[in-house]
Design an enzyme around this catalytic site. Structure first.
Site, PDB file in Angstrom:
ATOM      1  N   THR A 214       0.811  -1.217   0.000  1.00 19.61           N
ATOM      2  CA  THR A 214       0.000   0.000   0.000  1.00 19.61           C
ATOM      3  C   THR A 214       0.842   1.264   0.000  1.00 19.61           C
ATOM      4  O   THR A 214       0.328   2.343  -0.286  1.00 19.61           O
ATOM      5  CB  THR A 214      -0.934   0.031   1.217  1.00 19.61           C
ATOM      6  OG1 THR A 214      -0.168  -0.107   2.425  1.00 19.61           O
ATOM      7  CG2 THR A 214      -1.952  -1.098   1.149  1.00 19.61           C
TER       8      THR A 214
ATOM      9  N   THR B 265      -2.011  -6.970  -0.971  1.00 18.19           N
ATOM     10  CA  THR B 265      -2.850  -6.425   0.084  1.00 18.19           C
ATOM     11  C   THR B 265      -4.314  -6.578  -0.306  1.00 18.19           C
ATOM     12  O   THR B 265      -4.646  -6.722  -1.484  1.00 18.19           O
ATOM     13  CB  THR B 265      -2.575  -4.924   0.300  1.00 18.19           C
ATOM     14  OG1 THR B 265      -2.854  -4.220  -0.912  1.00 18.19           O
ATOM     15  CG2 THR B 265      -1.132  -4.677   0.691  1.00 18.19           C
TER      16      THR B 265
ATOM     17  N   ASP C 195     -23.951  -3.403   5.425  1.00 16.04           N
ATOM     18  CA  ASP C 195     -23.210  -3.568   4.168  1.00 16.04           C
ATOM     19  C   ASP C 195     -24.165  -3.245   3.028  1.00 16.04           C
ATOM     20  O   ASP C 195     -24.797  -4.142   2.464  1.00 16.04           O
ATOM     21  CB  ASP C 195     -22.673  -5.000   4.043  1.00 16.04           C
ATOM     22  CG  ASP C 195     -21.612  -5.132   2.967  1.00 16.04           C
ATOM     23  OD1 ASP C 195     -21.836  -4.622   1.853  1.00 16.04           O
ATOM     24  OD2 ASP C 195     -20.557  -5.734   3.234  1.00 16.04           O
TER      25      ASP C 195
ATOM     26  N   THR D 253     -14.614  -1.823   5.863  1.00 16.93           N
ATOM     27  CA  THR D 253     -14.942  -1.433   4.492  1.00 16.93           C
ATOM     28  C   THR D 253     -13.687  -0.974   3.767  1.00 16.93           C
ATOM     29  O   THR D 253     -12.704  -0.584   4.400  1.00 16.93           O
ATOM     30  CB  THR D 253     -15.961  -0.286   4.470  1.00 16.93           C
ATOM     31  OG1 THR D 253     -15.305   0.916   4.906  1.00 16.93           O
ATOM     32  CG2 THR D 253     -17.145  -0.576   5.370  1.00 16.93           C
TER      33      THR D 253
ATOM     34  N   ARG E  34      -9.411   1.200   6.997  1.00 18.33           N
ATOM     35  CA  ARG E  34      -8.630   2.176   6.263  1.00 18.33           C
ATOM     36  C   ARG E  34      -8.721   3.516   6.983  1.00 18.33           C
ATOM     37  O   ARG E  34      -9.787   3.908   7.464  1.00 18.33           O
ATOM     38  CB  ARG E  34      -9.141   2.347   4.823  1.00 18.33           C
ATOM     39  CG  ARG E  34      -8.640   1.285   3.848  1.00 18.33           C
ATOM     40  CD  ARG E  34      -7.172   1.466   3.550  1.00 18.33           C
ATOM     41  NE  ARG E  34      -6.630   0.477   2.643  1.00 18.33           N
ATOM     42  CZ  ARG E  34      -6.069  -0.662   3.011  1.00 18.33           C
ATOM     43  NH1 ARG E  34      -6.021  -0.985   4.286  1.00 18.33           N
ATOM     44  NH2 ARG E  34      -5.562  -1.478   2.115  1.00 18.33           N
TER      45      ARG E  34
ATOM     46  N   ASP F 156      -6.059   1.274  14.264  1.00 21.55           N
ATOM     47  CA  ASP F 156      -4.926   0.679  13.553  1.00 21.55           C
ATOM     48  C   ASP F 156      -4.667   1.417  12.244  1.00 21.55           C
ATOM     49  O   ASP F 156      -3.533   1.466  11.779  1.00 21.55           O
ATOM     50  CB  ASP F 156      -5.192  -0.803  13.269  1.00 21.55           C
ATOM     51  CG  ASP F 156      -4.027  -1.484  12.567  1.00 21.55           C
ATOM     52  OD1 ASP F 156      -2.925  -1.507  13.152  1.00 21.55           O
ATOM     53  OD2 ASP F 156      -4.209  -1.981  11.441  1.00 21.55           O
TER      54      ASP F 156
ATOM     55  N   GLU G 148      -1.388   8.771   7.401  1.00 20.03           N
ATOM     56  CA  GLU G 148      -0.237   7.921   7.743  1.00 20.03           C
ATOM     57  C   GLU G 148       0.960   8.285   6.872  1.00 20.03           C
ATOM     58  O   GLU G 148       0.785   8.566   5.685  1.00 20.03           O
ATOM     59  CB  GLU G 148      -0.588   6.439   7.518  1.00 20.03           C
ATOM     60  CG  GLU G 148      -1.628   5.883   8.454  1.00 20.03           C
ATOM     61  CD  GLU G 148      -1.956   4.419   8.128  1.00 20.03           C
ATOM     62  OE1 GLU G 148      -1.209   3.784   7.344  1.00 20.03           O
ATOM     63  OE2 GLU G 148      -2.947   3.902   8.657  1.00 20.03           O
TER      64      GLU G 148
ATOM     65  N   HIS H 165      -0.986   0.247  11.752  1.00 16.64           N
ATOM     66  CA  HIS H 165      -1.538  -0.367  10.546  1.00 16.64           C
ATOM     67  C   HIS H 165      -0.988  -1.784  10.347  1.00 16.64           C
ATOM     68  O   HIS H 165      -0.487  -2.129   9.268  1.00 16.64           O
ATOM     69  CB  HIS H 165      -1.259   0.497   9.320  1.00 16.64           C
ATOM     70  CG  HIS H 165      -2.208   0.257   8.186  1.00 16.64           C
ATOM     71  ND1 HIS H 165      -2.529   1.219   7.274  1.00 16.64           N
ATOM     72  CD2 HIS H 165      -2.916  -0.839   7.819  1.00 16.64           C
ATOM     73  CE1 HIS H 165      -3.380   0.732   6.377  1.00 16.64           C
ATOM     74  NE2 HIS H 165      -3.624  -0.535   6.687  1.00 16.64           N
TER      75      HIS H 165
ATOM     76  N   GLY I  42      -3.557  -6.641   9.881  1.00 16.13           N
ATOM     77  CA  GLY I  42      -3.502  -7.755   8.938  1.00 16.13           C
ATOM     78  C   GLY I  42      -2.112  -8.316   8.726  1.00 16.13           C
ATOM     79  O   GLY I  42      -1.885  -9.060   7.774  1.00 16.13           O
ATOM     80  N   TYR I  43      -1.186  -7.986   9.643  1.00 17.11           N
ATOM     81  CA  TYR I  43       0.215  -8.309   9.412  1.00 17.11           C
ATOM     82  C   TYR I  43       0.673  -9.620  10.036  1.00 17.11           C
ATOM     83  O   TYR I  43       1.852  -9.774  10.342  1.00 17.11           O
ATOM     84  CB  TYR I  43       1.094  -7.160   9.916  1.00 17.11           C
ATOM     85  CG  TYR I  43       1.453  -6.158   8.833  1.00 17.11           C
ATOM     86  CD1 TYR I  43       0.546  -5.828   7.839  1.00 17.11           C
ATOM     87  CD2 TYR I  43       2.696  -5.551   8.803  1.00 17.11           C
ATOM     88  CE1 TYR I  43       0.876  -4.919   6.857  1.00 17.11           C
ATOM     89  CE2 TYR I  43       3.034  -4.633   7.817  1.00 17.11           C
ATOM     90  CZ  TYR I  43       2.117  -4.323   6.851  1.00 17.11           C
ATOM     91  OH  TYR I  43       2.444  -3.421   5.881  1.00 17.11           O
TER      92      TYR I  43
END
Length: 348
Positions: free
Chosen positions: A47, A68, A148, A177, A210, A234, A239, A256, A259-260
């Protein structure tokens, strides 16, 4: 002729996978520039690489692959206009974000001295990630409200809730989202002062989606007005130049990295390799790609679930590090230690 591929050198488990069938160059994200990619056919990025006219004008790029879930760093309109194919890795780190949200909720419950049984979770965005978070919340005995609009449009409104309903009923609100600014359902600043003014239960707000989905100024004002019980952030606006005020006020603040997990990164790398292999017809056999041993599977009863979530991932450590040294945001992200996921099944 072998395709010429430039790869972000911080993408794990990819080195050595394409060298036999492609001309490969590894660069740091800051080194991926218009001049360095001019003669490349393909980019495999994260990203941190903005794929727009400034990067792509005058280049030979035919394919962009991002390892990603998110793709808001790719100018998709530019790509369509210049016959550049792009692909992301949807769902690659869904279990990692589920683990992050589970650990955050467990720490919040412990800090509040409250049980989660019977509480209500509002999940905004119920795709790959949100669906896993939904399963986790249900496993913890929580009621779940799902928002959603694109899915509701296709599947009907009966199984979905409005943002107003979530604002009125949820004890925990977690966001999953993409970041979009146009279309029928833009998400930029979707969680704003208007949304906060409708809150009824002083919920915990979690943004592991995000930066920009939450209006951070409005969030801090809502905290001043005691409308929000706390926040876990997060993903940040601007950023890596994150808000010092929000950083210190957040219950949990991380760079961030939701998801790492190592597992999520391996999934993203494999999906990226499969995309490049298919589009360039490279003929690679990727069936044995397994850079990690299988993750742990844990079977527990409901009373143990929160303790297991807390012990499976020390989310407070990540928060302490960032709060102590926010200027090292990118360092923490680029040098994130191995975090393994674990599969948790609650026994009846």
């Amino acid at each position: 002729m072998k395709p010429r591929i430039i790869i972000d050198r911080n993408i794990p488990f990819i080195e050595g996978m394409l060298e036999s069938v492609a001309d490969v160059t590894y660069l740091a994200a800051a080194e991926i520039t218009n001049s360095s990619v001019r003669s490349a056919d393909c980019l495999i990025v994260r990203t941190r690489t903005r794929c727009d006219a400034a990067l792509l004008d005058g280049t030979d790029i035919r394919l962009i692959v991002t390892a990603t879930i998110g793709y808001d760093h790719i100018d998709t309109a530019y790509c369509a206009a210049h016959n550049i194919t792009w692909r992301n890795a949807p769902g690659c780190n869904a279990a990692s974000v589920q683990q992050y949200v589970g650990a955050a909720i467990a720490e919040w419950a412990a800090a509040q001295g409250t049980a989660l049984q019977g509480k209500t979770a509002g999940i905004i965005g119920v795709g790959h990630v949100g669906s896993k978070v939904e399963n986790l919340c249900a496993m913890l005995g929580m009621n779940v409200l799902r928002n959603d609009p694109p899915r509701a449009e296709c599947e009907g409104n009966a199984l979905f809730s409005t943002l107003d309903e979530i604002a009125e009923q949820a004890d925990i609100i977690t966001l999953h989202t993409p970041l979009t600014r146009g279309g029928n359902y833009p998400t930029f600043h979707m969680i704003d002062s208007g949304f906060f003014s409708k809150l009824k239960r002083k919920p915990l707000i979690i943004n592991a989606a995000r930066g920009g989905i939450v209006d951070e100024e409005a969030l801090m004002q809502a905290m001043d007005r005691n409308l929000v019980g706390g926040c876990v952030i997060d993903c940040w606006e601007h950023e890596p130049d994150i808000s010092p005020a929000l950083l210190q006020r957040a219950f949990i603040a991380t760079p961030h990295i939701a998801g790492y997990s190592a597992d999520g990164k391996a999934n993203a790398t494999l999906m990226s390799l499969k995309t490049v292999n298919s589009i360039f017809s490279l003929g690679l056999d990727l069936s044995h790609f397994a850079p990690l041993p299988p993750k742990r599977q844990i079977y527990i009863n409901g009373d143990e679930a929160l303790d297991v979530l807390r012990s499976s991932y020390d989310i407070l450590r990540d928060s302490r590090l960032l709060k102590a040294a926010p200027a090292r945001f990118e360092h923490f992200r680029s040098h994130y230690p191995i975090r393994r996921e674990c599969g948790i099944t609650v026994l009846p």
